[in-house]
Design an enzyme around this catalytic site. Structure first.
Site, PDB file in Angstrom:
ATOM      1  N   CYS A  99       0.866  -1.054   0.016  1.00  0.00           N
ATOM      2  CA  CYS A  99       0.074  -0.143  -0.174  1.00  0.00           C
ATOM      3  C   CYS A  99       0.898   1.250  -0.030  1.00  0.00           C
ATOM      4  O   CYS A  99       2.053   1.164   0.250  1.00  0.00           O
ATOM      5  CB  CYS A  99      -0.874   0.015   1.167  1.00  0.00           C
ATOM      6  SG  CYS A  99       0.034   0.106   2.834  1.00  0.00           S
ATOM      7  N   CYS A 102       2.955   1.804   3.306  1.00  0.00           N
ATOM      8  CA  CYS A 102       4.101   1.126   3.173  1.00  0.00           C
ATOM      9  C   CYS A 102       5.442   1.718   2.400  1.00  0.00           C
ATOM     10  O   CYS A 102       6.526   1.779   2.533  1.00  0.00           O
ATOM     11  CB  CYS A 102       4.006  -0.390   2.351  1.00  0.00           C
ATOM     12  SG  CYS A 102       2.992  -1.542   3.181  1.00  0.00           S
ATOM     13  N   ASP A 504      -4.173 -32.367  -7.542  1.00  0.00           N
ATOM     14  CA  ASP A 504      -3.398 -33.041  -6.797  1.00  0.00           C
ATOM     15  C   ASP A 504      -3.889 -33.062  -5.356  1.00  0.00           C
ATOM     16  O   ASP A 504      -4.582 -32.267  -5.077  1.00  0.00           O
ATOM     17  CB  ASP A 504      -1.824 -32.286  -6.955  1.00  0.00           C
ATOM     18  CG  ASP A 504      -0.900 -32.844  -6.238  1.00  0.00           C
ATOM     19  OD1 ASP A 504      -0.977 -34.156  -5.927  1.00  0.00           O
ATOM     20  OD2 ASP A 504       0.160 -32.253  -5.724  1.00  0.00           O
ATOM     21  N   ASP A 694       0.749 -28.500  -6.890  1.00  0.00           N
ATOM     22  CA  ASP A 694       1.596 -27.444  -6.300  1.00  0.00           C
ATOM     23  C   ASP A 694       3.178 -27.893  -6.450  1.00  0.00           C
ATOM     24  O   ASP A 694       3.993 -27.116  -6.464  1.00  0.00           O
ATOM     25  CB  ASP A 694       1.158 -27.124  -4.849  1.00  0.00           C
ATOM     26  CG  ASP A 694       1.578 -28.442  -4.034  1.00  0.00           C
ATOM     27  OD1 ASP A 694       1.615 -29.533  -4.455  1.00  0.00           O
ATOM     28  OD2 ASP A 694       1.781 -28.141  -2.855  1.00  0.00           O
ATOM     29  N   ASP A 698       5.019 -32.105 -10.113  1.00  0.00           N
ATOM     30  CA  ASP A 698       3.832 -31.980 -11.113  1.00  0.00           C
ATOM     31  C   ASP A 698       4.076 -31.207 -12.356  1.00  0.00           C
ATOM     32  O   ASP A 698       3.326 -31.127 -12.934  1.00  0.00           O
ATOM     33  CB  ASP A 698       2.784 -31.214 -10.313  1.00  0.00           C
ATOM     34  CG  ASP A 698       2.126 -32.284  -9.142  1.00  0.00           C
ATOM     35  OD1 ASP A 698       2.298 -33.484  -9.383  1.00  0.00           O
ATOM     36  OD2 ASP A 698       1.686 -31.394  -8.219  1.00  0.00           O
TER      37      ASP A 698
END
Lengths: 819, 60
Positions: A99, A102, A504, A694, A698
């Protein structure tokens, strides 16, 4: 759970009772990292940050980092640029910057440090540019300063592959500005000329207006319209009739014809058409660029898997070097909690390695002397000394990267077929314009040029060429707000066609972290709560993933002399008693008496607690389903996708998950090859497959699927290979993705229909000579703007967004200390 | 109407100035970040530091 952490907003850690003083009140913080950051911010008088910041997005975890190696010459050469005055420039990507407050915080805090000349932040792209004096402050000090504030700075190498959007944007803005100012002026002159032609105007004044138009149009055509000429030329060299060719021809011809007419003093001028055309087309391109910039901002995640520094062991001692500097045969020391910098063989030590990033396997592997380790994996428990065996292109990471590239290249190229259609369209436009010019040359030579120009302008296939990319870019931006990154534009087209969705299991449908499912007291000496207290106190000393199951339990017990037996368990003392937790054999070995109850029912995932007298309790651990897994699968089924589970896990746990999710097709114990074969069998049966996963094992499977989705809470590597990336751990955005993809396809169809309809209506008018070139320019530009604006409708929130925003999310942003 | 012979070229000159100003603004990155400046005015220190104090501050 009453009050969240003052600094990061995460739930408070039990047993951590620190707080900071803010506004005269004690405000609790969740960890040492947040305490340090908050104290630093408050001590610098920057408390206003806390008043204006936006809540941080979920899933950001600040890692412990190592900065010294960034001061080495090699690192400085790679990341910084030395200016003539001795200062250095560096570009950073700042993780966790979300933001404007920040940005202000970093700018104020770092900008105050001695030696920082200039700091410039862009919250929109999470980028920072710094200019500093290396004699006063080092790069590592700068980085650690940002890190202490609670952000994760990532120096970008100067040969970075990611396009710098802000540079492109500034360039485009300048061109747009020139075109806009030019258009305003030239339109005024054009109106005066039209009015003058009707009401009468002295020839001198008319010639002056034409000359001034020429002067003002020249920079517009030569500078602002330059991208169109460059694009057309690139296309011609590659022997492609691109979309830019008719645009470049129209602008170039209109300008040249008018310039000659002006200088000769006879004939009509079309500066207004050329300039207006340039402006509106640039505006369309600019909006498109903004959309695209907003859509895709990923970094190459593979490189980030390597640690920042490696400790090289020499005869003379140790030194910190960059992982890139390592050579085959070097000896490297890796401490617990650090990542392995290069592929190698263990020559000293024994430790547990978390290879989940590379293999998707959650359970850590124990490796001893002679064992092979892979760069990028995490050393969990103790110090290792390695001999480097492979570096650079030979390393496993590089091999995986190549595999991904190959898998990607083997896909059907939908994009190129669209280009071929466009090339035919452009050819038709050119032929039509020349034919119109030739026919009118015989009928009425004076009108031949304006009519040919009008045909060329009006049929410009810009609306057609913008129809698809604009919609795709808008959809990507919309999805990014909903928590999904679109890594490849084709993903959405394929998502619409998908009718199978393959999940998965571990880390995708399940949380990927163990939880305590059942506590089974085995003796009368301690009850359930007492056993949990002892177990939690013991596991607090472990960095093992299983320990996370106990991490949210508080325990008043403080144990002494805790020792870790790698991959077996822990032992700790409380007064005279000695407790062990871990594998059953290990705990039994610590028992003095033989009198222990048999417990054959304990599964493989059970953890046992015992003392000298015997076993006390058994804890059954499970990996729970994500809270939104069931709902998401039901919604996807309602959308017409058939869910399938494909997991490498054992059959019983996969069946359990499938039953709870009401998924009828579940395949267990699959290797990566098996998953690939399963996917291919679906594809051969004529189905389009959406794959959600993930792990990196994979990755080839993800790449072979028609559309792939990586769950961001998973691994960095899988992110690189997938078409879509879920930013958080939640699955619900998948439904949003499918819905948005369908809306996108609808918008694309509308856009193409509009473009075709418009051309069908306008071309006969232009051919018949009823359209002036300026009318053609207005019509054509309006048509492409309409297409872009229609695409922007996709940016608007659909109903599911509200639910996405307000749903509780795990916002844990803590400094995780190394084990 | 002869004033037009002066006014039109003058207009072109003003146009050049406007384009120059726009280029300057782009180079100053005034268009890069359209969100933070609105918040920044709330964040930055309001108290005006006297010049002599300011000097002391930058020295440490």
């Amino acid at each position: 759970m009453s009050e969240p952490c003052f600094h990061c907003g995460a739930a408070l850690t039990p047993n951590f009772r620190h707080a900071v003083q803010f506004g005269g009140q004690r405000r609790p913080v969740c960890c040492g990292g947040c305490e340090a950051a908050a104290n630093l911010i408050l001590s610098q008088g920057l408390e206003r940050y806390y008043e204006f910041r936006a809540p941080s997005p979920p899933g950001f975890v600040l890692q412990v980092r190592e900065w010294q190696a960034f001061d080495r010459e090699a690192a400085l050469r790679r990341y910084t640029h030395l200016r003539a005055d001795g200062s250095r420039e560096v570009s950073l990507r700042i993780g966790g910057l979300h933001c404007a407050a920040c940005g202000w915080l970093i700018e104020s805090s770092v900008g105050r440090a001695a030696g920082v000349h200039e700091i410039h932040l862009e919250p929109a792209s999470a980028r920072a540019e710094l200019r500093y004096d290396p004699r006063q402050i080092s790069l590592s000090e700068l980085l650690s300063r940002i890190h202490t504030l609670g952000y994760d700075p990532e120096p970008l190498s100067f040969t970075g592959v990611a396009p710098d959007w802000s540079v492109q944007r500034r360039d485009m803005l300048r061109r747009l500005g020139v075109a806009a100012f030019g258009m305003m002026a030239v339109m005024t002159y054009a109106i005066s000329l039209y009015a003058g032609a009707m009401a009468g105007m002295t020839p001198d004044l008319e010639q002056l207006l034409r000359l001034v138009s020429l002067v003002v149009s020249t920079p517009v055509v030569l500078y602002a319209a330059q991208p169109f000429f460059a694009g057309a030329w690139r296309g011609l060299r590659a022997r492609i009739l691109g979309m830019d060719l008719p645009v470049a021809l129209s602008i170039g011809l209109a300008y040249t014809w008018s310039a000659i007419a002006t200088l000769r003093g006879t004939g009509s001028v079309y500066f207004d058409s050329a300039v207006m055309f340039t402006f509106f087309l640039l505006l369309g391109r600019f909006i498109e660029l903004t959309l695209r910039a907003r859509a895709g901002r990923e970094n190459d995640a593979l490189a980030r898997l390597l640690p920042d520094a490696a400790v090289r062991v020499r005869e003379a001692g140790t030194e910190r070097v960059l992982p890139e500097e390592l050579c085959v045969g070097d000896r490297v020391r890796v401490f617990a909690g650090e990542r392995i910098p290069a592929d190698g063989e263990i020559v000293n030590g024994q430790s547990e390695l978390d290879e989940s990033l590379l293999t998707g396997e959650a359970a850590p592997r124990s490796r001893g002397k002679g064992g092979a380790v892979i760069a990028g994996t995490l050393n969990l428990s103790s110090v290792l000394e390695l001999q480097v065996t492979r570096v650079g292109q030979d390393s496993t990471l590089a091999a995986i990267r190549r595999l991904l590239v190959q898998a990607r290249a083997a896909r059907p190229r939908l994009a190129s077929s669209a280009d071929r259609v466009a090339a035919w369209f452009v050819a038709a436009v050119l032929v039509l314009s020349i034919a119109a010019g030739a026919w009118w040359w015989h009928a009425d030579p004076a009108r031949a040029f304006p009519i040919a120009l009008a045909v060329l302008v009006v049929t410009c296939p810009c609306a057609l060429s913008l129809a698809t990319p604009a919609a795709l870019a808008a959809a990507s931006a919309r999805l990014a707000r909903g928590g999904i990154l679109v890594a490849r534009g084709r993903a959405l087209e394929n998502l619409v066609r998908a009718d199978y969705v393959v999940f998965d299991k571990t880390g995708t449908l399940t949380v990927g972290e163990p939880r305590i499912a059942r506590v089974q007291p085995l003796s009368g000496r301690a009850d359930e709560a007492g056993c949990l207290e002892i177990a939690a106190a013991l596991e607090r000393h472990s960095g093992h993933p299983i320990a996370r199951a106990f991490a949210n339990l508080s325990s008043p017990i403080a144990l002494t002399d805790v020792t870790v037996a790698a991959s077996r368990g822990l032992e700790g003392h409380l007064g005279a008693s000695c407790y062990r937790i871990g594998r059953e054999e290990y705990v039994r070995a610590g028992c003095k008496s033989i009198e222990t109850p048999q417990c054959a029912s304990l599964g493989g995932s059970a953890v046992v607690l015992g003392d000298r007298q015997g076993l006390l309790a058994a804890f059954t651990l499970t990996d729970p389903l994500k809270s939104d897994a069931h709902g998401t699968i039901a919604q996807l089924r309602a959308l017409g996708l058939r869910p399938v589970i494909a997991s490498g896990d054992n059959a019983s746990s996969v069946q359990g998950v499938a039953a709870r999710l009401e998924v009828s097709t579940a395949h267990a114990a699959l290797s990566a090859e098996d998953k690939l074969a399963l996917l291919r069998s679906f594809q051969q049966a004529g189905h389009r497959v959406l794959m959600v996963g993930d792990g990196v094992n994979d990755a080839p499977v993800l790449a072979a699927a028609d559309v792939s989705v990586a769950v961001g809470g998973g691994t960095d590597l899988a992110k690189v290979s997938a078409d879509l990336i879920l930013l958080g751990d939640r699955l619900a955005p998948l439904t949003l993705a499918v819905n948005t993809a369908r809306r996108t396809l609808r918008v694309i169809r509308q856009n193409i229909a509009w473009a075709v309809l418009y051309n069908a209506a306008a071309v006969p008018l232009a051919l018949g000579g009823w359209l002036q070139p300026w009318m053609a320019a207005v019509g054509m530009s309006a048509s492409s703007l309409l297409v872009v604006l229609n695409a922007m409708r996709l940016l608007r929130a659909a109903p599911p967004t509200l639910e996405l925003v307000s749903a509780p999310v795990n916002t844990k942003a803590t400094l995780r200390a190394p084990a | 109407m002869s004033i037009l012979y002066l006014l039109i070229p003058l207009g072109v000159g003003m146009l050049a100035v406007a384009v120059g100003g726009f280029f300057w603004a782009v180079r100053q990155r005034q268009f890069d970040d359209l969100q933070s400046p609105a918040v920044r005015i709330l964040l930055d220190e309001d108290q005006i530091v006297p010049p002599e104090l300011q000097q002391a501050e930058t020295q440490d």
